[in-house]
Motif scaffolding. Structure first.
Motif, PDB file in Angstrom:
ATOM      1  N   ASN A  61       0.854  -1.183   0.000  1.00 48.03           N
ATOM      2  CA  ASN A  61       0.000   0.000   0.000  1.00 48.03           C
ATOM      3  C   ASN A  61       0.891   1.234   0.000  1.00 48.03           C
ATOM      4  OD1 ASN A  61      -2.553  -1.320   0.081  1.00 48.03           O
ATOM      5  ND2 ASN A  61      -2.144  -1.815   2.215  1.00 48.03           N
ATOM      6  N   SER A  62       0.435   2.267  -0.668  1.00 41.02           N
ATOM      7  CA  SER A  62       1.261   3.458  -0.817  1.00 41.02           C
ATOM      8  C   SER A  62       1.419   4.242   0.479  1.00 41.02           C
ATOM      9  CB  SER A  62       0.673   4.381  -1.885  1.00 41.02           C
ATOM     10  OG  SER A  62      -0.521   4.968  -1.404  1.00 41.02           O
ATOM     11  N   GLY A  63       0.455   4.149   1.358  1.00 40.78           N
ATOM     12  CA  GLY A  63       0.491   4.952   2.573  1.00 40.78           C
ATOM     13  C   GLY A  63       0.060   6.387   2.334  1.00 40.78           C
ATOM     14  N   SER A  64      -0.388   6.677   1.111  1.00 41.31           N
ATOM     15  CA  SER A  64      -0.817   8.020   0.743  1.00 41.31           C
ATOM     16  C   SER A  64      -2.306   8.022   0.428  1.00 41.31           C
ATOM     17  CB  SER A  64      -0.035   8.491  -0.489  1.00 41.31           C
ATOM     18  OG  SER A  64      -0.599   9.669  -1.010  1.00 41.31           O
ATOM     19  N   GLU A  65      -3.004   9.031   0.889  1.00 40.57           N
ATOM     20  CA  GLU A  65      -4.431   9.135   0.595  1.00 40.57           C
ATOM     21  C   GLU A  65      -4.679   9.457  -0.875  1.00 40.57           C
ATOM     22  OE1 GLU A  65      -6.489  11.682   3.306  1.00 40.57           O
ATOM     23  OE2 GLU A  65      -5.662  10.654   5.045  1.00 40.57           O
ATOM     24  N   GLU A  66      -3.702  10.073  -1.546  1.00 40.31           N
ATOM     25  CA  GLU A  66      -3.869  10.418  -2.959  1.00 40.31           C
ATOM     26  C   GLU A  66      -3.757   9.196  -3.863  1.00 40.31           C
ATOM     27  OE1 GLU A  66      -1.149  12.488  -1.440  1.00 40.31           O
ATOM     28  OE2 GLU A  66      -2.710  13.811  -0.699  1.00 40.31           O
ATOM     29  N   ILE A  67      -3.035   8.157  -3.418  1.00 41.14           N
ATOM     30  CA  ILE A  67      -2.841   6.948  -4.211  1.00 41.14           C
ATOM     31  C   ILE A  67      -3.511   5.806  -3.467  1.00 41.14           C
ATOM     32  CG2 ILE A  67      -1.150   5.392  -5.254  1.00 41.14           C
ATOM     33  CD1 ILE A  67       0.864   7.725  -5.076  1.00 41.14           C
ATOM     34  N   ASP A  68      -4.675   5.358  -3.958  1.00 39.75           N
ATOM     35  CA  ASP A  68      -5.404   4.345  -3.207  1.00 39.75           C
ATOM     36  C   ASP A  68      -5.186   2.927  -3.730  1.00 39.75           C
ATOM     37  OD1 ASP A  68      -6.802   4.732  -5.540  1.00 39.75           O
ATOM     38  OD2 ASP A  68      -8.767   4.894  -4.597  1.00 39.75           O
ATOM     39  N   SER A  69      -4.609   2.746  -4.913  1.00 36.28           N
ATOM     40  CA  SER A  69      -4.372   1.412  -5.453  1.00 36.28           C
ATOM     41  C   SER A  69      -3.027   0.873  -4.977  1.00 36.28           C
ATOM     42  CB  SER A  69      -4.371   1.434  -6.983  1.00 36.28           C
ATOM     43  OG  SER A  69      -5.638   1.785  -7.458  1.00 36.28           O
ATOM     44  N   PRO A  70      -3.030  -0.299  -4.358  1.00 34.16           N
ATOM     45  CA  PRO A  70      -1.760  -0.875  -3.923  1.00 34.16           C
ATOM     46  C   PRO A  70      -1.004  -1.471  -5.113  1.00 34.16           C
ATOM     47  CG  PRO A  70      -3.554  -2.374  -3.449  1.00 34.16           C
ATOM     48  CD  PRO A  70      -4.173  -1.116  -3.992  1.00 34.16           C
ATOM     49  N   LEU A  71       0.301  -1.659  -4.946  1.00 32.66           N
ATOM     50  CA  LEU A  71       1.074  -2.442  -5.898  1.00 32.66           C
ATOM     51  C   LEU A  71       0.817  -3.891  -5.510  1.00 32.66           C
ATOM     52  CD1 LEU A  71       4.706  -1.946  -7.043  1.00 32.66           C
ATOM     53  CD2 LEU A  71       3.860  -4.191  -6.406  1.00 32.66           C
ATOM     54  N   HIS A  72       0.242  -4.643  -6.413  1.00 34.24           N
ATOM     55  CA  HIS A  72      -0.127  -6.030  -6.154  1.00 34.24           C
ATOM     56  C   HIS A  72       0.469  -6.855  -7.287  1.00 34.24           C
ATOM     57  CE1 HIS A  72      -3.634  -9.044  -5.281  1.00 34.24           C
ATOM     58  NE2 HIS A  72      -2.471  -9.475  -4.824  1.00 34.24           N
ATOM     59  N   ALA A  73       1.373  -7.787  -6.959  1.00 35.47           N
ATOM     60  CA  ALA A  73       2.097  -8.482  -8.019  1.00 35.47           C
ATOM     61  C   ALA A  73       2.586  -9.853  -7.573  1.00 35.47           C
ATOM     62  CB  ALA A  73       3.305  -7.644  -8.438  1.00 35.47           C
ATOM     63  N   ASN A  74       2.878 -10.690  -8.565  1.00 37.71           N
ATOM     64  CA  ASN A  74       3.647 -11.908  -8.344  1.00 37.71           C
ATOM     65  C   ASN A  74       5.093 -11.548  -8.637  1.00 37.71           C
ATOM     66  OD1 ASN A  74       1.593 -13.707  -7.650  1.00 37.71           O
ATOM     67  ND2 ASN A  74       1.126 -14.141  -9.778  1.00 37.71           N
ATOM     68  N   VAL A  75       5.980 -11.947  -7.740  1.00 37.93           N
ATOM     69  CA  VAL A  75       7.405 -11.654  -7.907  1.00 37.93           C
ATOM     70  C   VAL A  75       8.206 -12.950  -7.807  1.00 37.93           C
ATOM     71  CG1 VAL A  75       7.171  -9.302  -6.991  1.00 37.93           C
ATOM     72  CG2 VAL A  75       7.827 -11.154  -5.453  1.00 37.93           C
ATOM     73  N   GLU A  90      16.955 -10.264   4.027  1.00 37.45           N
ATOM     74  CA  GLU A  90      16.808  -9.329   2.916  1.00 37.45           C
ATOM     75  C   GLU A  90      16.475 -10.148   1.677  1.00 37.45           C
ATOM     76  OE1 GLU A  90      20.378  -7.074   2.482  1.00 37.45           O
ATOM     77  OE2 GLU A  90      20.085  -6.016   4.376  1.00 37.45           O
ATOM     78  N   VAL A  91      15.387  -9.779   1.014  1.00 30.77           N
ATOM     79  CA  VAL A  91      14.921 -10.521  -0.150  1.00 30.77           C
ATOM     80  C   VAL A  91      14.900  -9.596  -1.354  1.00 30.77           C
ATOM     81  CG1 VAL A  91      13.006 -11.853  -1.128  1.00 30.77           C
ATOM     82  CG2 VAL A  91      13.482 -11.973   1.335  1.00 30.77           C
ATOM     83  N   GLY A  92      15.599  -9.980  -2.403  1.00 30.56           N
ATOM     84  CA  GLY A  92      15.557  -9.264  -3.667  1.00 30.56           C
ATOM     85  C   GLY A  92      14.606 -10.005  -4.584  1.00 30.56           C
ATOM     86  N   ALA A  93      13.693  -9.281  -5.221  1.00 30.40           N
ATOM     87  CA  ALA A  93      12.685  -9.924  -6.063  1.00 30.40           C
ATOM     88  C   ALA A  93      12.452  -9.126  -7.334  1.00 30.40           C
ATOM     89  CB  ALA A  93      11.371 -10.064  -5.292  1.00 30.40           C
ATOM     90  N   VAL A  94      12.136  -9.849  -8.404  1.00 33.85           N
ATOM     91  CA  VAL A  94      11.845  -9.250  -9.706  1.00 33.85           C
ATOM     92  C   VAL A  94      10.352  -9.413  -9.970  1.00 33.85           C
ATOM     93  CG1 VAL A  94      12.271  -9.411 -12.183  1.00 33.85           C
ATOM     94  CG2 VAL A  94      14.141  -9.762 -10.582  1.00 33.85           C
ATOM     95  N   ILE A  95       9.692  -8.330 -10.398  1.00 34.90           N
ATOM     96  CA  ILE A  95       8.261  -8.384 -10.690  1.00 34.90           C
ATOM     97  C   ILE A  95       8.046  -9.240 -11.934  1.00 34.90           C
ATOM     98  CG2 ILE A  95       6.238  -7.030 -11.347  1.00 34.90           C
ATOM     99  CD1 ILE A  95       7.548  -4.673  -9.759  1.00 34.90           C
ATOM    100  N   GLN A  96       7.164 -10.235 -11.794  1.00 37.32           N
ATOM    101  CA  GLN A  96       6.831 -11.134 -12.899  1.00 37.32           C
ATOM    102  C   GLN A  96       5.488 -10.786 -13.541  1.00 37.32           C
ATOM    103  OE1 GLN A  96       9.029 -14.071 -13.789  1.00 37.32           O
ATOM    104  NE2 GLN A  96      10.130 -12.385 -12.829  1.00 37.32           N
ATOM    105  N   GLU A  97       4.533 -10.387 -12.688  1.00 36.62           N
ATOM    106  CA  GLU A  97       3.170 -10.132 -13.191  1.00 36.62           C
ATOM    107  C   GLU A  97       2.449  -9.194 -12.242  1.00 36.62           C
ATOM    108  OE1 GLU A  97      -0.829 -12.812 -14.083  1.00 36.62           O
ATOM    109  OE2 GLU A  97       0.732 -13.640 -12.793  1.00 36.62           O
ATOM    110  N   MET A  98       1.870  -8.137 -12.788  1.00 38.17           N
ATOM    111  CA  MET A  98       1.036  -7.249 -11.982  1.00 38.17           C
ATOM    112  C   MET A  98      -0.350  -7.887 -11.867  1.00 38.17           C
ATOM    113  SD  MET A  98       3.078  -4.856 -11.181  1.00 38.17           S
ATOM    114  CE  MET A  98       2.030  -3.593 -10.511  1.00 38.17           C
ATOM    115  N   LEU A  99      -0.942  -7.804 -10.678  1.00 36.34           N
ATOM    116  CA  LEU A  99      -2.256  -8.397 -10.414  1.00 36.34           C
ATOM    117  C   LEU A  99      -3.293  -7.315 -10.187  1.00 36.34           C
ATOM    118  CD1 LEU A  99      -1.039 -11.150  -7.937  1.00 36.34           C
ATOM    119  CD2 LEU A  99      -1.537 -11.431 -10.377  1.00 36.34           C
TER     120      LEU A  99
END
Length: 101
Positions: A61-75, A90-99
């Motif tokens: 979640n962005s934590g901002s009231e102006e941005i209400d859509s979270p980043l939701h993805a498979n990584v 510490e986990v490094g991850a690459v975005i595979q698919e936005m959900l």
């Protein structure tokens, strides 16, 4: 003229400190902390050691009231290392698919 290492990246990393929800298939959802994001991936802290090359679902979640859509993805997990300071990983991850929510 040689370029600085950071300038060779396709996307700039942005330092953040926000909550991430981590869903690993077959396990309970956990909460961690995102430390940086880029257009291609992220680094976050998890209490559990995640398996390298596994595909997991994350939601930030962005934590901002102006941005209400979270980043939701498979990584895809590409790097896992025990924290130097702290008890997590510490986990490094690459975005595979936005959900979509």
């Amino acid at each position: 003229m040689p370029r600085d290492y950071d300038e060779k990246r396709d996307f700039i990393r942005v330092e953040v400190d926000t909550e991430i929800k981590i869903r690993v298939p077959g396990l309970e959802e956990e909460t961690g902390r995102v430390k940086n994001l880029s257009g291609r991936g992220m680094m976050f802290i998890s209490d559990n050691e995640l398996e390298k090359e596994s595909i997991i679902e994350v939601q930030i979640n962005s934590g901002s009231e102006e941005i209400d859509s979270p980043l939701h993805a498979n990584v895809r997990v590409v790097r896992v290392a025990r924290q130097r300071r702290g008890t997590g990983f510490e986990v490094g991850a690459v975005i595979q698919e936005m959900l979509n929510d």
